[in-house]
Enzyme design. Structure first.
Site, PDB file in Angstrom:
ATOM      1  N   HIS A 159      35.060  34.255  43.701  1.00 32.56           N
ATOM      2  CA  HIS A 159      35.858  35.290  42.544  1.00 32.56           C
ATOM      3  C   HIS A 159      36.398  36.270  43.588  1.00 32.56           C
ATOM      4  O   HIS A 159      35.916  36.901  44.446  1.00 32.56           O
ATOM      5  CB  HIS A 159      35.012  35.901  41.601  1.00 32.56           C
ATOM      6  CG  HIS A 159      35.640  36.931  40.969  1.00 32.56           C
ATOM      7  ND1 HIS A 159      36.957  36.768  40.255  1.00 32.56           N
ATOM      8  CD2 HIS A 159      35.361  38.336  40.611  1.00 32.56           C
ATOM      9  CE1 HIS A 159      37.224  37.915  39.818  1.00 32.56           C
ATOM     10  NE2 HIS A 159      36.217  38.975  39.943  1.00 32.56           N
TER      11      HIS A 159
ATOM     12  N   CYS B  31      34.617  37.725  34.425  1.00 35.45           N
ATOM     13  CA  CYS B  31      35.162  37.222  35.551  1.00 35.45           C
ATOM     14  C   CYS B  31      34.586  35.745  35.901  1.00 35.45           C
ATOM     15  O   CYS B  31      34.795  34.914  36.662  1.00 35.45           O
ATOM     16  CB  CYS B  31      35.035  37.815  36.958  1.00 35.45           C
ATOM     17  SG  CYS B  31      36.242  39.601  36.555  1.00 35.45           S
TER      18      CYS B  31
ATOM     19  N   ASN C 144      42.724  40.790  41.807  1.00 38.92           N
ATOM     20  CA  ASN C 144      41.799  40.052  40.950  1.00 38.92           C
ATOM     21  C   ASN C 144      42.412  39.855  39.675  1.00 38.92           C
ATOM     22  O   ASN C 144      42.793  40.848  38.732  1.00 38.92           O
ATOM     23  CB  ASN C 144      40.732  41.104  40.656  1.00 38.92           C
ATOM     24  CG  ASN C 144      39.461  40.907  39.807  1.00 38.92           C
ATOM     25  OD1 ASN C 144      39.381  39.914  39.182  1.00 38.92           O
ATOM     26  ND2 ASN C 144      38.506  41.778  39.692  1.00 38.92           N
TER      27      ASN C 144
END
Length: 335
Positions: free
Chosen positions: A257, A116, A287
């Site tokens: 994020h 990520c 996500n």
């Protein structure tokens, strides 16, 4: 002494049309909208459902939109970097597939794996490549088809993830006080047991056993990952802010994020920022791993003006984490 600088000159994104909302998800697994919203803040996520399409499709759609939007001549692109954890194949690279589909005949291409954190790390790499003087224009794409590794019988992880891609064009510039100003990145190798894909790699190749035991799906120990993410993202942002004399009065946006709304709120609190100073799209995208930060910038591009101070921050499997101080390089208009 003069040094070539690098700056983002355009951003684009792509998410699939199909939306998997919490109501539909509750018919697939034992969960409900209140449970999901309370714990992670996600109401819906976009899913690539067409057979035979993978991460390269998402990356290609975002890249094509970027080229059209910026008007850049495809023949002038020197490199394309795709950062992903869900590559189409073990090889060739997903980036090479995008290059082939779009006909970027003068560009090199490679995949960058940093979970990520991939977009932050790749943006830093692209900046360094341009600062070397050997490259002028680089496209960086964060793209993930997370639905391909999500177990939709696991109520703890299946509500979290969606599919999407975000792309930026990074170009050489003579201006010194724009672009990527500072970065702080770290990798803590202790994260392996808590967030990984058990099978499919060289340690545990695919077999009847791995398939039968559902070992090709993402495994996450949520509490450990949550604690690590809150601590590292908050500390990384605080370090970058103090190192560059940034505070609540001169930070335009933090772009975190998009993993968990509570993590995002903790980062904002550490920097003493209002939530109006934080880019958030987790409620409707979930996500999307390496795509979350460029997708957030894409959605909020019209709010930015030249000289705005941004802090980008992420964490991911590995554990990898970090933060970047970025000064926005062009004016945009409200759309």
């Amino acid at each position: 002494m003069y040094r070539t600088n690098a700056v983002i000159t355009g951003v684009a994104g792509y998410v699939p049309d199909y939306i998997l909302n919490n109501e539909e998800l509750s018919r697939m697994v034992d969960t409900n909208d209140e449970w999901i919203m309370t714990r992670v803040g996600i109401r819906e996520r976009h899913i690539l459902t067409e057979e035979g399409l993978g991460t390269s499709y998402l990356a290609r759609k975002a890249t094509k939109a970027l080229i059209s939007k910026t008007g850049v001549d495809p023949d002038t692109i020197d490199a394309l970097i795709v950062t992903t954890s869900t590559a189409d194949y073990k090889f060739p690279s997903t980036a090479s597939i995008v290059i082939g589909k779009l006909g970027l005949k003068n560009a090199m291409a490679f995949d960058f794996w940093a979970a990520c954190c991939g977009f932050l790390y790749s943006l830093d790499v692209a900046t360094s490549m341009i600062q070397s003087g050997r490259y002028k224009k680089i496209i960086v794409v964060g793209a993930d088809k997370m639905s391909s590794i999500v177990d939709y019988t696991d109520r703890a992880t299946c509500p979290l993830f969606g599919d999407g891609a975000g792309a930026v064009l990074v170009e050489a510039t003579d201006e010194e006080n724009v672009g990527l100003i500072d970065s702080h990145f770290r990798t803590d190798g202790s994260g392996l047991p808590f967030l990984h894909l058990k099978a499919g790699g060289s340690v545990c190749p695919a077999s009847h056993f791995t398939v039968e035991n559902r070992m090709h799906y993402l495994h996450q120990e949520g509490r450990t990952v949550y604690r690590f993410a809150v601590t590292t993202m908050s500390e990384d942002c605080d370090l970058i802010a103090k190192r560059n004399n940034l505070n609540e009065s001169n930070i335009r946006f933090v772009v975190p994020h998009q993993a968990n709304m509570r993590i995002i709120e903790a980062v904002a609190k550490r920097l003493n920022l209002s939530m109006e100073q934080v880019m958030v799209n987790i409620e409707h995208f979930g996500n999307t791993s390496a795509a979350t930060i460029p997708l957030a910038i894409w959605e909020n591009e019209s709010k930015l003006k030249k000289g705005d101070n941004l802090i980008l921050t992420a964490f991911g499997a590995g554990f990898v984490h970090g933060a970047t101080y970025y000064k926005w390089g062009y004016d945009t208009k409200e759309q």
